[in-house]
Design an enzyme around this catalytic site. Structure first.
Site, mmCIF file in Angstrom:
data_model
loop_
_atom_site.group_PDB
_atom_site.id
_atom_site.type_symbol
_atom_site.label_atom_id
_atom_site.label_comp_id
_atom_site.label_asym_id
_atom_site.label_seq_id
_atom_site.Cartn_x
_atom_site.Cartn_y
_atom_site.Cartn_z
ATOM 1 N N ASP A 3 -5.026 9.620 8.979
ATOM 2 C CA ASP A 3 -4.101 9.445 9.626
ATOM 3 C C ASP A 3 -3.814 10.055 10.807
ATOM 4 O OD1 ASP A 3 -3.318 7.969 7.666
ATOM 5 O OD2 ASP A 3 -3.473 9.714 6.371
ATOM 6 N N GLU A 36 0.536 -1.146 0.015
ATOM 7 C CA GLU A 36 0.287 -0.059 0.154
ATOM 8 C C GLU A 36 0.818 1.493 -0.406
ATOM 9 O OE1 GLU A 36 -3.000 2.039 2.923
ATOM 10 O OE2 GLU A 36 -2.450 -0.603 2.874
#
Length: 269
Positions: free
Chosen positions: A56, A45
Site C-alpha cells: 500500500d 473490497e
C-alpha cells in the site's frame, strides 16, 4: 465461489471500490459501503488494517493507522459485514488482508467465519501464488473465492496464475505500491492483452486509478476497475466529519459525489 459473486462478475464493466474497515470509525465504514453500492459498485473490497502494509501507498497506510488507532482488528472488520448486510448491502464483499493477520487467525477459522458472515472472497497480496494452495483449499470448502493478483511478468507465469483464478483476476496496473497516479504505466496495454489471452475469468485493473479518463481507458482493455487510494484519500480529508454522527451523512454524500465523478463524465453546458 458462491452465486452472489458469480452473478456480479458476469456483468462485466465492473466497478470495485476499496475502503479500509474502521477508517475512521466502524459506523462510517458501514455508511460508506452502502453509499458505494448506491453509486453502482458491483463488488466491495474491504481492507483489513495492518501495521506493515507493504503493498500500500501512503494514503492507505494512513487509513490503516487511523483504523488501528480506533481499535479495529481482523475479527471486528469481518463482523462489520453482517451489519452491512442488515442495513441493505447486497453486493459481494471481498476481504483484502495481509498474510500475517490471517495466519494468526487461522485459515480454517477465517474461512468458516467469512462464510457465516456473508463474505464472498479473499485477497492476500503478500501470499505468493506458489504458497496459496492450503488457503485455496479452505476457501473452496466454504465457497469463498480466493482472488489472485497478477503483475507484469512472464507469459508462462501469467498463464499459471490465470489457470487457477477464481471470481476475477486482479491485475496490477502500475509497478510498485498502490496510489492514485496521474498516468498509467506504458506497458499496461501489452500486459492486459496477455492476461486477456490467458484468463478464463473476468479480469480487473487496480493500483493507481484516479480519474474518469483512466476508468474509461481501462474499461477498453479490462473487465473492470478497482479504485482504492483515490476514494480513501477523500475519506481521509473528511476524517473528523465522518467520526461524528451529526456530520457523517454530509461527509458520506460528498464522497459519493466524488465517486460518481470518477464513473461519469463531467456534464458539459
Amino acid at each position: 465461489m458462491n452465486k452472489r459473486l458469480r452473478d456480479a462478475v458476469k456483468k462485466g464493466n465492473l466497478f470495485i471500490p476499496f475502503i479500509t474497515a474502521g477508517d475512521p470509525v466502524r459506523e462510517a465504514t458501514i455508511a460508506l459501503a452502502l453509499s458505494l453500492q448506491r453509486s453502482g459498485a458491483d463488488v466491495l473490497e474491504l481492507g483489513i488494517p495492518y501495521s506493515d502494509p507493504l503493498a500500500d501507498g501512503p494514503v492507505i497506510q494512513n487509513a490503516s493507522k487511523r483504523a488501528l488507532a480506533g481499535g479495529m482488528t481482523l475479527a471486528k472488520a469481518m463482523a462489520l459485514v453482517p451489519e452491512m448486510r442488515k442495513e441493505g448491502l447486497t453486493i459481494p464483499v471481498i476481504v483484502f488482508t495481509y498474510a500475517n493477520p490471517l495466519l494468526q487467525f487461522g485459515f480454517e477459522r477465517f474461512c468458516e467465519t467469512a462464510c457465516d458472515y456473508g463474505i464472498d472472497g479473499l485477497l492476500v497480496p503478500d501470499l505468493p501464488f506458489e504458497e496459496s494452495e492450503t488457503l485455496a483449499n479452505e476457501c473452496e470448502k466454504q465457497g469463498l473465492a480466493l482472488i489472485s493478483l497478477v503483475a507484469p511478468t512472464s507469459q508462462q507465469r501469467i498463464k499459471a496464475i490465470a489457470s487457477r483464478a477464481q471470481g476475477f483476476l486482479y491485475c496490477v496496473s502500475s509497478l510498485g505500491v498502490t496510489g492514485a497516479r496521474k498516468t498509467l504505466h506504458p506497458q499496461v496495454e501489452a500486459f492486459l492483452k496477455l492476461v486477456k489471452e490467458a484468463s478464463p475469468v473476468p479480469f480487473v485493473v487496480g493500483f493507481g486509478i484516479s480519474s474518469y479518463e483512466q476508468v474509461e481507458e481501462m474499461g477498453r482493455h479490462a473487465d473492470g476497475v478497482v479504485i482504492g487510494s483515490a476514494i480513501v484519500e477523500q475519506i481521509g480529508l473528511r476524517c473528523e466529519a465522518l467520526k461524528q454522527a451529526e456530520s457523517r451523512d454530509e461527509a458520506v454524500k460528498e464522497i459519493e459525489q466524488y465517486v460518481n465523478s470518477l464513473l461519469h463524465p463531467a456534464p458539459t453546458y
